[in-house]
Design an enzyme around this catalytic site. Structure first.
Site: not given
Length: 493
Positions: A188, A265, A395
């Protein structure tokens, strides 16, 4: 129609542009007929569209991968090696086109896009070589007349979910390992950057990969249904994902229903530390590469920049001077140093971080503003950023360098580790003892000591804490294999 659409991309080989999904060796549209518009973030112009696929297409892709798996898994490692080498060679042959494609849909400069295609191809090359090195072992037995042999076998169908910031490399880092191990895959790709993914599928077809081994399902509004099906389907034996920590947690939870193997990740909040004894020229240059590569949209970008008080003013001045010379613009223009952010939502997040820091006492040394009605944010350096600023808590994923002063090694280690995530960390020092101490104490999966670049196909890429599970690159092929014990008895004394 497709050929006229492909002209927009200006590729030497228009056949690389695909406007359909890829299932069981066929290019297919969504059954609903719906489309996803893909735009160039530098110009906001539409590049083309891809199918808005959903649950039914995902189930078909999984079925195709499951059907192809028995035969594909029985191929020799040498055979898989040879096909991967062909794919690697095709990626090199079409380097200019693949790089241009990355720039058009992602926005990064053509120079950076060429670097990504080289990086992306390196995973295919690396795992081609790993395919023929999936060694087992003999384990001495405690019982007479008995031998223990351990072999490695592919896990089965793999679900691959990837982000837009590296449209090509995040696929090959996973797909290369899966194919080398003998797995089949359902991919995907991100709706923002699907064309690079589909071009890889086209090249894989040209390389000779059989139908069903590689499948691609494009989706945007149906992403929840597609992701759930990949995670909960009993036919899918592994999920691998790169993206945000909240989504990683959701996929982890969904995958628990079938106890799949999983590699995640997830997000980071990367510390970049400059000690008094650092080589300042090298530290500044590394900060530029580490922070502003991809306009700050990489998972290992420096997010929290801590500078020791003795060199703080000098580092801030030199960094600001370099950043002020950047030129933002369309990534295809030769004098552009930094491209746009992926969309206006990304711009809004950077604005929110800048405004929050300034309200709390930070000073704007360079930049600090977005360009009106665009996805561009002027590369920014902030000084005197307080510890409680948003940028030190989450972040940013944008071209914002936030500098915070520290006094001692113990203090900065505490600050750097004060995060729920731990993907990467960097620091600069010429003290050998300090280099070892800090490298070992940073709670991250990867450390750059006196360097701002760590990503390579040969290294184990991944984090600790809430930055994910497993490793990619390096010996990451093992993430796609199961170990099986075979014990032979009745062999005599």
């Amino acid at each position: 129609m497709a050929s006229s659409q492909a002209e927009v991309f200006g590729l030497q080989d228009p056949g690389l542009i695909k406007f359909q999904g890829y299932i069981d060796g066929k290019w297919v549209d969504a059954k609903s007929g719906e489309k996803i518009a893909v735009t160039n973030p530098a110009t906001n112009e539409e590049l083309g569209s891809v199918p808005e696929m959903g649950l039914e297409e995902t189930q078909e892709a999984i079925a195709a991968a499951a059907k192809a798996f028995p035969e594909w898994s029985r191929t020799t490692a040498k055979y898989r090696h040879d096909l991967l080498v062909k794919l690697f060679q095709l990626m090199q042959q079409h380097h200019e086109d693949l790089s241009r494609l990355i720039t058009l849909e992602n926005g990064k400069t053509l120079t950076e896009a060429k670097g990504e295609n080289t990086y992306s191809a390196s995973f295919i090359e690396w795992f081609a070589e790993e395919a023929v090195r999936t060694y087992g072992e003999q384990v001495p037995s405690a019982f007479p007349g008995t031998r223990n042999i351990v072999i490695k076998q592919p896990v089965g169908v793999v679900g691959i979910l990837t982000p837009w910031n590296f449209p090509s490399a995040m696929i090959t880092r996973k797909l290369g390992a899966a194919l080398a191990a003998g797995c089949t895959a359902v991919i995907k790709p991100p709706p923002e950057t699907p064309f690079s993914a589909l071009a890889l599928a086209e090249l894989a077809t040209r390389a000779g990969f059989p139908p069903g081994v590689i499948n691609m399902v494009t989706t945007q509004k149906n992403v929840s249904a597609v992701g759930r099906e990949l995670c909960e389907s009993k036919a899918v034996k592994k999920i691998t994902f790169t993206g945000s920590t909240p989504v990683a947690k959701l996929l982890y939870s969904l995958s628990s229903s079938t106890l799949k193997k999983i590699s995640l990740e997830a997000g980071g909040n990367t510390p970049f530390i400059v000690f008094d004894d650092a080589n300042i020229d090298e530290a500044v240059q590394a900060a530029i590469v580490c922070k502003f590569r991809g306009s700050g949209q990489t998972c290992v970008c420096a997010n929290r920049i801590y500078v020791q008080s003795g060199v703080y003013a000098e580092f801030a001045s030199r960094l600001a001077e370099k950043v002020a010379a950047f030129k933002i613009g369309n990534g295809l223009e030769p004098d552009t140093t930094h491209g746009p952010l992926i969309h206006t939502r990304a711009v809004e997040k950077v604005e929110r971080h800048v405004n929050d820091a300034v309200e709390k006492g930070a000073q704007v040394l360079v930049g600090g503003k977005a360009l009106p009605n665009s996805s561009f944010f002027i590369p920014t350096v902030l000084s005197d950023v307080p510890h409680d600023a948003l940028i030190n808590q989450e972040e940013t994923f944008g071209p914002l360098a936030a500098l915070t002063k520290f006094e001692t090694e113990e203090e900065v280690i505490r600050l750097a580790n004060n995060s729920d995530v731990g993907l990467a960390g960097y620091f600069f020092s010429r003290d050998v003892g300090r280099v070892w101490r800090v490298a070992e104490k940073l709670e991250v999966g990867m450390v750059g000591a006196n360097t701002g670049l760590i990503s390579q196909a040969a290294i184990p890429f991944g984090g600790v804490k809430e930055s994910g599970l497993g490793r990619e690159g390096g010996h990451g092929i093992n993430e796609y294999m199961n170990e099986k014990l075979i014990t032979f008895g009745g062999l005599g004394a």
